[in-house]
Scaffold this motif. Sequence first.
Motif, PDB file in Angstrom:
ATOM      1  N   CYS A 132       0.818  -1.218   0.000  1.00 42.76           N
ATOM      2  CA  CYS A 132       0.000   0.000   0.000  1.00 42.76           C
ATOM      3  C   CYS A 132       0.853   1.271   0.000  1.00 42.76           C
ATOM      4  CB  CYS A 132      -0.955   0.031   1.199  1.00 42.76           C
ATOM      5  SG  CYS A 132      -2.486  -0.892   0.899  1.00 42.76           S
ATOM      6  N   ASN A 133       2.053   1.196  -0.577  1.00 46.85           N
ATOM      7  CA  ASN A 133       2.894   2.387  -0.672  1.00 46.85           C
ATOM      8  C   ASN A 133       3.215   2.717  -2.128  1.00 46.85           C
ATOM      9  OD1 ASN A 133       4.567   0.287  -1.297  1.00 46.85           O
ATOM     10  ND2 ASN A 133       6.106   0.713   0.287  1.00 46.85           N
ATOM     11  N   TYR A 134       2.428   2.146  -3.033  1.00 47.96           N
ATOM     12  CA  TYR A 134       2.666   2.359  -4.449  1.00 47.96           C
ATOM     13  C   TYR A 134       1.859   3.573  -4.924  1.00 47.96           C
ATOM     14  CZ  TYR A 134      -1.653  -0.342  -4.253  1.00 47.96           C
ATOM     15  OH  TYR A 134      -2.901  -0.798  -3.919  1.00 47.96           O
ATOM     16  N   THR A 135       2.225   4.080  -6.070  1.00 42.86           N
ATOM     17  CA  THR A 135       1.508   5.192  -6.690  1.00 42.86           C
ATOM     18  C   THR A 135       0.895   4.702  -7.992  1.00 42.86           C
ATOM     19  OG1 THR A 135       3.033   6.798  -5.759  1.00 42.86           O
ATOM     20  CG2 THR A 135       1.682   7.528  -7.602  1.00 42.86           C
ATOM     21  N   LEU A 136      -0.412   4.731  -8.073  1.00 44.88           N
ATOM     22  CA  LEU A 136      -1.103   4.251  -9.266  1.00 44.88           C
ATOM     23  C   LEU A 136      -1.316   5.401 -10.240  1.00 44.88           C
ATOM     24  CD1 LEU A 136      -3.793   1.890  -7.717  1.00 44.88           C
ATOM     25  CD2 LEU A 136      -1.684   1.249  -8.880  1.00 44.88           C
ATOM     26  N   PRO A 137      -1.438   5.107 -11.522  1.00 47.30           N
ATOM     27  CA  PRO A 137      -1.703   6.165 -12.501  1.00 47.30           C
ATOM     28  C   PRO A 137      -3.115   6.709 -12.357  1.00 47.30           C
ATOM     29  CG  PRO A 137      -1.870   4.028 -13.538  1.00 47.30           C
ATOM     30  CD  PRO A 137      -1.366   3.773 -12.144  1.00 47.30           C
ATOM     31  N   HIS A 138      -3.302   7.908 -12.876  1.00 55.74           N
ATOM     32  CA  HIS A 138      -4.651   8.458 -12.889  1.00 55.74           C
ATOM     33  C   HIS A 138      -5.555   7.577 -13.734  1.00 55.74           C
ATOM     34  CE1 HIS A 138      -3.820  12.055 -10.670  1.00 55.74           C
ATOM     35  NE2 HIS A 138      -2.862  12.440 -11.509  1.00 55.74           N
ATOM     36  N   VAL A 139      -6.751   7.383 -13.249  1.00 49.72           N
ATOM     37  CA  VAL A 139      -7.712   6.568 -13.987  1.00 49.72           C
ATOM     38  C   VAL A 139      -8.276   7.395 -15.133  1.00 49.72           C
ATOM     39  CG1 VAL A 139      -9.866   5.280 -13.846  1.00 49.72           C
ATOM     40  CG2 VAL A 139      -8.284   5.279 -11.912  1.00 49.72           C
ATOM     41  N   GLU A 140      -8.257   6.829 -16.303  1.00 49.23           N
ATOM     42  CA  GLU A 140      -8.793   7.541 -17.452  1.00 49.23           C
ATOM     43  C   GLU A 140     -10.288   7.786 -17.281  1.00 49.23           C
ATOM     44  OE1 GLU A 140      -7.879   5.233 -20.852  1.00 49.23           O
ATOM     45  OE2 GLU A 140      -5.784   5.865 -20.944  1.00 49.23           O
ATOM     46  N   SER A 141     -10.736   8.918 -17.778  1.00 46.01           N
ATOM     47  CA  SER A 141     -12.154   9.255 -17.659  1.00 46.01           C
ATOM     48  C   SER A 141     -13.035   8.216 -18.342  1.00 46.01           C
ATOM     49  CB  SER A 141     -12.421  10.631 -18.261  1.00 46.01           C
ATOM     50  OG  SER A 141     -12.061  10.659 -19.631  1.00 46.01           O
ATOM     51  N   ALA A 142     -12.475   7.540 -19.370  1.00 49.35           N
ATOM     52  CA  ALA A 142     -13.262   6.546 -20.102  1.00 49.35           C
ATOM     53  C   ALA A 142     -13.736   5.417 -19.196  1.00 49.35           C
ATOM     54  CB  ALA A 142     -12.448   5.975 -21.259  1.00 49.35           C
ATOM     55  N   VAL A 143     -12.983   5.121 -18.125  1.00 50.79           N
ATOM     56  CA  VAL A 143     -13.371   4.034 -17.215  1.00 50.79           C
ATOM     57  C   VAL A 143     -14.733   4.315 -16.604  1.00 50.79           C
ATOM     58  CG1 VAL A 143     -12.791   2.868 -15.062  1.00 50.79           C
ATOM     59  CG2 VAL A 143     -10.998   3.378 -16.732  1.00 50.79           C
ATOM     60  N   TYR A 144     -14.942   5.558 -16.168  1.00 44.14           N
ATOM     61  CA  TYR A 144     -16.210   5.917 -15.545  1.00 44.14           C
ATOM     62  C   TYR A 144     -17.253   6.342 -16.573  1.00 44.14           C
ATOM     63  CZ  TYR A 144     -13.427   5.838 -11.306  1.00 44.14           C
ATOM     64  OH  TYR A 144     -12.615   5.457 -10.282  1.00 44.14           O
ATOM     65  N   VAL A 145     -16.798   6.941 -17.670  1.00 42.64           N
ATOM     66  CA  VAL A 145     -17.727   7.304 -18.736  1.00 42.64           C
ATOM     67  C   VAL A 145     -18.356   6.042 -19.327  1.00 42.64           C
ATOM     68  CG1 VAL A 145     -17.926   8.316 -21.032  1.00 42.64           C
ATOM     69  CG2 VAL A 145     -16.584   9.472 -19.267  1.00 42.64           C
ATOM     70  N   ASN A 146     -17.582   4.967 -19.417  1.00 38.54           N
ATOM     71  CA  ASN A 146     -18.121   3.702 -19.922  1.00 38.54           C
ATOM     72  C   ASN A 146     -19.233   3.179 -19.025  1.00 38.54           C
ATOM     73  OD1 ASN A 146     -16.402   3.652 -22.131  1.00 38.54           O
ATOM     74  ND2 ASN A 146     -14.822   2.470 -21.064  1.00 38.54           N
ATOM     75  N   SER A 147     -19.038   3.287 -17.712  1.00 37.88           N
ATOM     76  CA  SER A 147     -20.091   2.857 -16.783  1.00 37.88           C
ATOM     77  C   SER A 147     -21.349   3.682 -16.974  1.00 37.88           C
ATOM     78  CB  SER A 147     -19.592   2.965 -15.345  1.00 37.88           C
ATOM     79  OG  SER A 147     -18.490   2.110 -15.118  1.00 37.88           O
ATOM     80  N   THR A 148     -21.157   4.995 -17.183  1.00 36.03           N
ATOM     81  CA  THR A 148     -22.305   5.865 -17.441  1.00 36.03           C
ATOM     82  C   THR A 148     -23.006   5.463 -18.731  1.00 36.03           C
ATOM     83  OG1 THR A 148     -21.075   7.664 -16.372  1.00 36.03           O
ATOM     84  CG2 THR A 148     -23.051   8.262 -17.600  1.00 36.03           C
TER      85      THR A 148
END
Length: 539
Positions: free
Chosen positions: A375-391
Motif C-alpha cells: 500500500c505504498n505504491y503510486t497508481l496512474p490516474h484513472v482515465e475518464s473513459a473508465v467511468y464514462v463507460n459505466s455511465t
Amino acid sequence: MCTDNNPHAEPVWTIEDQQKVTKEAVDYNQAIAAIGYGPYNVLLLLAALPIAWTCLVDTTSTAFIINSSECEFELTMLRRGIACSAIYIGMSIAGPLWDFFLQDWILACLGRKNVIVIGILLDAVCNVLWANATSFYTFVALKFVSGLLIAGPLSIIMAYLAEFHAPLYQVNFTRWAGLLVMVANVFAAGTAATLLRQADWLKFTIHNHFFPTWRIYLLVCGIPSLLGLFTACLLPKSPKFLIAQGRNDEALKLFQTMYSWNHFKSSSDYPVKELIVQSKVSKQAKTACKDQFQVSIKQIKALFSRSNIKNTVTLMFLQFSGMIAFNVMRLWVPPLWVTLNNFRVYTRALYPTGELITMCEMLFPRIKNIDYSACNYTLPHVESAVYVNSTSIVLSCAGFGFLFAFITTTKARQIVVIIFTLFSCTVGSVGANWSIDIPYMLVAVAFVIVASRITLNTVTTYSSQFTPQPLRPTALGVLNFTGNLGAAVGNVLFAVIISIDCLSAFLSIGCIALISTFMPLILIKAPSKTPCKPDLEKY
C-alpha cells in the motif's frame, strides 16, 4: 370482468362508465376512474422519484470507491464482495418483514408519509456516517443498516403511487415508473466520472480529518436522499387512505384537484359529488400483527397454490438469476476496469508484443511489478473513459429498457424477449475473457448488464399482468426478496470464486444465464380459463 387474454384481469372503467356517474355516492374505484391520467400523475411521479433513486444510488456508490478505499479498508476480494452485498442483505431481511408482517401495523401507527420521511431521513444520516467511516466493519454495518431502513419507503412509494391511478393505468404506470427509477444509476456513474478520475483538487482536511475525493463522492451520493426527504414532505395523502379513515371530504377535494390538473378544467366539473362512507376498522384490529401475519400466509399460500405455483417459481428463478447477472456485473465493472487501466499503463509492456492477453490475465497478471500488499505504491490516474463507460452502460440500460417496453406488450413477446436476453447474458459472460481488447471486453460485459436489466423489467411486467390482481402485491414482494437475495449471494460468491479462479467466476454467471434461458419455456402453456371468483378478494 375476465377477458379472454387474461382471466385474472380486473374490471376496467371506460369513458362510457365515467359518463354514467351521477350525483349518487360512489366508491373509490369509480371515483379514481373518473380522474383519468394527466399532468397531476406525472408531477406526482417526479416528486416520488428521488425517494426511489435513493435505494439505487446507495447500492451503486460502493462499486465506484472500492479501488480508492482499498488500502484504508484493507480490502480483499471477499471483503469487496461483502461491501457490495451488505445493503442487499439488509434489504433481504427487512423486505419480507415489512411486506408480510409489519407494514399495516407501522402504517397505522405512523402513516405512509411519516414512514417515508423517517426512513429517508435516517438513510441520509447513514450516508453522512459511512462517508466518514474509518474501518471496513463500520462501513459494512452502516450499509447493512441502510438496507434495513430503505426497504420500507421503497416498498411504500410504489404502492402509494398506484393508489392515484385507476386500474386501467396501473400496469403501464408501474412499468414506466420502474424504467425511470433505473435512471438513478446514471447519477452514480456520472458523478464518479466527474469526481473520481482526476479530481486532485477535491480533497481537504477538517480538524485533522482528511477527506479524500472518494469520501466527497459518497457525500454527493447522499443528495438524492436529501432531495427525497424534501419531496416526501410535499406529497399528498393517498385518497384511498383518506376514504378508509372516513375523511371523505378531504378525499373528494383531492379528487377534484387531480381532475382539474389532468383535464385543465374547473374542479367543480368533476362528475363525482359524493363518496360512499366506509365503516372504519378499529385501530386495534387493523394494527394486529398476528392478523397481518395470517393474511400474509394466506396470500403466500394462494400464490404458491397448484394453479399459480408453476408461474411463481419460474418467475422467482428468473428474477434470482437476472439479479445475479445484473448486479454482479454492474457493481464489479468499475473496480475491475480500474485494474485493467492500471495493467495497461504499468504491466502490459512487460509482456511479449503480440501476445493475446485475456481479461483474467490482466486482472491477475502472472508478471507482477507492483507489490499491492504494501500500500505504498503510486497508481496512474484513472482515465475518464473508465467511468464514462459505466455511465454509457447504464444509459443503455435505460434506453433499451424504454425500447423493449414498447415491444413486450403480449405474453408471447415477453417470453421471447426473456429467452433472447438471457442467451445474450450467456454469450457476454462466456466471451468477455477472450475478447482480445479492452473495448471489446467492455462490450461483452455491457451485453450482460443491459440484457439482464431487460430480463428483470420483463419479468416484473409479466408478473403484474398475469398474476391475479389481489395477489400482485404479494407476488411483487416475493420477487423483490428473491432479487435482493440473488444480488447478495451473487456478489459474495463471485468474490470468492474470482479469488480462486478468475475464469470460473465469469463462466459461472454464463452457466446460470444459460440454464435460465430454458426456464421461460415453462410459461408457454396458456393459463386455464377459470372464471374470476368473488371470494378471491379474501386473498
